[in-house]
Design an enzyme around this catalytic site. Structure first.
Site, PDB file in Angstrom:
ATOM      1  N   GLN A 180      -5.518  -9.057  -2.242  1.00  0.00           N
ATOM      2  CA  GLN A 180      -5.542  -8.059  -1.162  1.00  0.00           C
ATOM      3  C   GLN A 180      -6.964  -7.731  -0.745  1.00  0.00           C
ATOM      4  O   GLN A 180      -7.217  -7.350   0.396  1.00  0.00           O
ATOM      5  CB  GLN A 180      -4.830  -6.767  -1.610  1.00  0.00           C
ATOM      6  CG  GLN A 180      -3.321  -6.875  -1.748  1.00  0.00           C
ATOM      7  CD  GLN A 180      -2.905  -7.224  -3.160  1.00  0.00           C
ATOM      8  OE1 GLN A 180      -3.637  -7.913  -3.881  1.00  0.00           O
ATOM      9  NE2 GLN A 180      -1.738  -6.785  -3.574  1.00  0.00           N
TER      10      GLN A 180
ATOM     11  N   GLY B 149       0.883  -1.174   0.000  1.00  0.00           N
ATOM     12  CA  GLY B 149       0.000   0.000   0.000  1.00  0.00           C
ATOM     13  C   GLY B 149       0.917   1.219   0.000  1.00  0.00           C
ATOM     14  O   GLY B 149       1.860   1.303   0.810  1.00  0.00           O
ATOM     15  N   ALA B 150       0.651   2.159  -0.908  1.00  0.00           N
ATOM     16  CA  ALA B 150       1.602   3.245  -1.157  1.00  0.00           C
ATOM     17  C   ALA B 150       2.026   4.016   0.105  1.00  0.00           C
ATOM     18  O   ALA B 150       3.230   4.191   0.345  1.00  0.00           O
ATOM     19  CB  ALA B 150       1.020   4.183  -2.214  1.00  0.00           C
TER      20      ALA B 150
ATOM     21  N   ARG C 128      10.179  -1.192  -5.043  1.00  0.00           N
ATOM     22  CA  ARG C 128       8.900  -1.257  -5.784  1.00  0.00           C
ATOM     23  C   ARG C 128       8.798   0.028  -6.601  1.00  0.00           C
ATOM     24  O   ARG C 128       8.703   1.124  -6.031  1.00  0.00           O
ATOM     25  CB  ARG C 128       7.707  -1.392  -4.823  1.00  0.00           C
ATOM     26  CG  ARG C 128       7.713  -2.727  -4.082  1.00  0.00           C
ATOM     27  CD  ARG C 128       6.346  -3.099  -3.578  1.00  0.00           C
ATOM     28  NE  ARG C 128       5.439  -3.471  -4.633  1.00  0.00           N
ATOM     29  CZ  ARG C 128       4.121  -3.610  -4.458  1.00  0.00           C
ATOM     30  NH1 ARG C 128       3.582  -3.355  -3.284  1.00  0.00           N
ATOM     31  NH2 ARG C 128       3.347  -3.981  -5.459  1.00  0.00           N
TER      32      ARG C 128
ATOM     33  N   ASN D 149      -3.065   2.398 -10.214  1.00  0.00           N
ATOM     34  CA  ASN D 149      -3.499   1.672  -9.014  1.00  0.00           C
ATOM     35  C   ASN D 149      -3.458   0.182  -9.342  1.00  0.00           C
ATOM     36  O   ASN D 149      -3.124  -0.211 -10.479  1.00  0.00           O
ATOM     37  CB  ASN D 149      -4.901   2.130  -8.579  1.00  0.00           C
ATOM     38  CG  ASN D 149      -5.268   1.624  -7.193  1.00  0.00           C
ATOM     39  OD1 ASN D 149      -4.495   1.788  -6.242  1.00  0.00           O
ATOM     40  ND2 ASN D 149      -6.414   0.992  -7.045  1.00  0.00           N
ATOM     41  N   LYS D 150      -3.785  -0.643  -8.382  1.00  0.00           N
ATOM     42  CA  LYS D 150      -3.699  -2.095  -8.525  1.00  0.00           C
ATOM     43  C   LYS D 150      -4.289  -2.584  -9.845  1.00  0.00           C
ATOM     44  O   LYS D 150      -5.354  -2.118 -10.263  1.00  0.00           O
ATOM     45  CB  LYS D 150      -4.426  -2.734  -7.328  1.00  0.00           C
ATOM     46  CG  LYS D 150      -4.480  -4.232  -7.294  1.00  0.00           C
ATOM     47  CD  LYS D 150      -3.143  -4.908  -7.413  1.00  0.00           C
ATOM     48  CE  LYS D 150      -2.096  -4.440  -6.435  1.00  0.00           C
ATOM     49  NZ  LYS D 150      -0.720  -4.923  -6.761  1.00  0.00           N
TER      50      LYS D 150
ATOM     51  N   ASP E  58      -1.451   4.547  -6.488  1.00  0.00           N
ATOM     52  CA  ASP E  58      -0.011   4.363  -6.242  1.00  0.00           C
ATOM     53  C   ASP E  58       0.815   5.496  -6.828  1.00  0.00           C
ATOM     54  O   ASP E  58       1.883   5.826  -6.309  1.00  0.00           O
ATOM     55  CB  ASP E  58       0.445   3.012  -6.783  1.00  0.00           C
ATOM     56  CG  ASP E  58      -0.064   1.912  -5.872  1.00  0.00           C
ATOM     57  OD1 ASP E  58      -1.222   1.491  -6.034  1.00  0.00           O
ATOM     58  OD2 ASP E  58       0.669   1.541  -4.942  1.00  0.00           O
TER      59      ASP E  58
END
Ligand code: MRU
Length: 356
Positions: free
Chosen positions: A201, A55-56, A96, A252-253, A242
């Site tokens: 998640q 998670g950012a 990451r 994002n994801k 993110d």
């Protein structure tokens, strides 16, 4: 998050300058609430890259303390200190590549350290800056929740993706914090949590958080999102981010882009909830956002068990980019950017203290 081994938090620093970084190992949830106690930069880097912390915002906070762990025993001479600092930062920033909060947090610690002349003062400042960053995240999440909760009407059903709650931050989180704040204010709010393949998640973490908070939550497979929207069971989509480009394009994801297209097709508002530390003003549009690729085994296996033939080729981007045109608004700690475009993003970034 109530009653976890870390006293309601997913990330905590224990002790003074010689202390350790404690993380709730998210690869083990929901089965086991196991705490990792980390005392070296490489341990933190490993925890970030294998998503034990994720998670950012949480990645940023973990990296800040990782940098502290990397420099706390650095030589006291200027050249030696600078070399260790640069090397430590480079190691962590590569853990990451997509979450903007990672480089942002490292930049904050580095700038604090460079604000002093001698190495002992530099170290002290770096440590203080890491602690301040954690505290700031708690306050920022609270403001995101406050601004976002204003959007939620009584009786709303929200669809969310990935995990954006207290597990994803030092504070209460982003999109999920909005839902929890609305719930705390007594609004009847229910949630569809997409399971979020490949690492789940949504089912492992978001459902864990929502059920602990006693929010009315239903788990769906990612490919059920279109159907629940067509049945008019969803009033709003709330997701995290993110990295957000200057024009509002949002990484994002993986799978978020598809959810945004579905929301558009069904006339459902789609909001991103993110702190200003997730914006990357150096990037004009989403095309330039670096997208992390994960190991193929994250798609071909579940918890080490094969779910594809041996040798199957797989493609595993961790994130996708949702174009700004599909986003109704971006909830930040300074207020809601809407419409989402370069003018709106620039206005907030150039004067973050003035609430919108
Ligand atoms: O790969 P992850 O689990 O770190 O991805 C997380 C997300 O995509 C979240 O939606 C995003 O970081 C926002 S978290 C508050």
């Amino acid at each position: 998050m109530s009653e976890t081994p870390l006293g309601g938090s997913a990330i905590r620093w224990r002790g003074g300058e010689g202390g350790v970084l404690e993380l709730l190992d998210q690869t083990r949830l929901p089965g086991e609430a196991r705490v990792l106690s980390l005392s070296g930069l490489e341990e933190v880097r490993d925890a970030i890259s294998r998503l034990a912390v994720r998670g950012a915002p949480a990645i940023g906070v973990a990296a800040a303390f990782g940098l502290w762990l990397g420099i706390r025993a650095a030589p006291e001479d200027q050249a030696g200190f600078d070399a260790v600092l640069a090397e430590a930062k480079a190691r962590l920033v590569s853990a990451r590549p997509t979450a903007a909060n990672l480089a942002w947090a490292l930049g904050r610690i580095e700038a604090a350290a460079r604000g002093a002349d001698a190495a002992p003062a530099r170290k002290r400042r770096a440590f203080e800056a890491a602690k301040a960053l954690l505290d700031e995240d708690v306050r920022t999440c609270a403001r995101l929740a406050e601004h976002g909760a204003g959007l939620i009407r009584d009786g709303e059903s929200v669809l969310t993706y990935c995990n954006t709650g207290a597990l994803a931050a030092a504070g209460a989180g982003t999109a999920l914090a909005v839902v929890l704040e609305a719930h705390r204010r007594g609004r009847r709010v229910s949630v569809f949590a997409c399971e979020t393949r490949p690492l789940l998640q949504g089912s492992r973490l978001t459902m864990w958080e929502l059920m602990r908070a006693e929010v009315d939550a239903t788990l769906i497979t990612d490919n059920a999102a279109a159907d629940v929207m067509r049945r008019k069971l969803v009033h709003r989509v709330l997701v995290g981010a993110d990295r957000i480009a200057r024009n509002g394009d949002t990484a994002n994801k993986i799978g978020t882009y598809g959810v945004a297209l579905l929301a558009k097709a069904h006339g459902i508002p789609f909001h991103v909830v993110a702190p200003l530390s997730t914006f990357d003003p150096t990037i004009g549009s989403g095309d330039r956002i670096p997208i992390e690729e994960r190991a193929a085994s994250e798609v071909t296996q579940i918890e080490g068990r094969p779910i594809a033939p041996a040798g199957a080729r797989a493609f595993a981007p961790a994130f996708d980019v949702t174009p700004a045109a599909l986003i109704t608004g971006i909830v930040t700690e300074a207020g809601v950017i809407s419409p989402v475009d370069e003018a709106g993003v620039t206005r907030v970034l150039s004067n973050p203290r003035a609430s919108i």
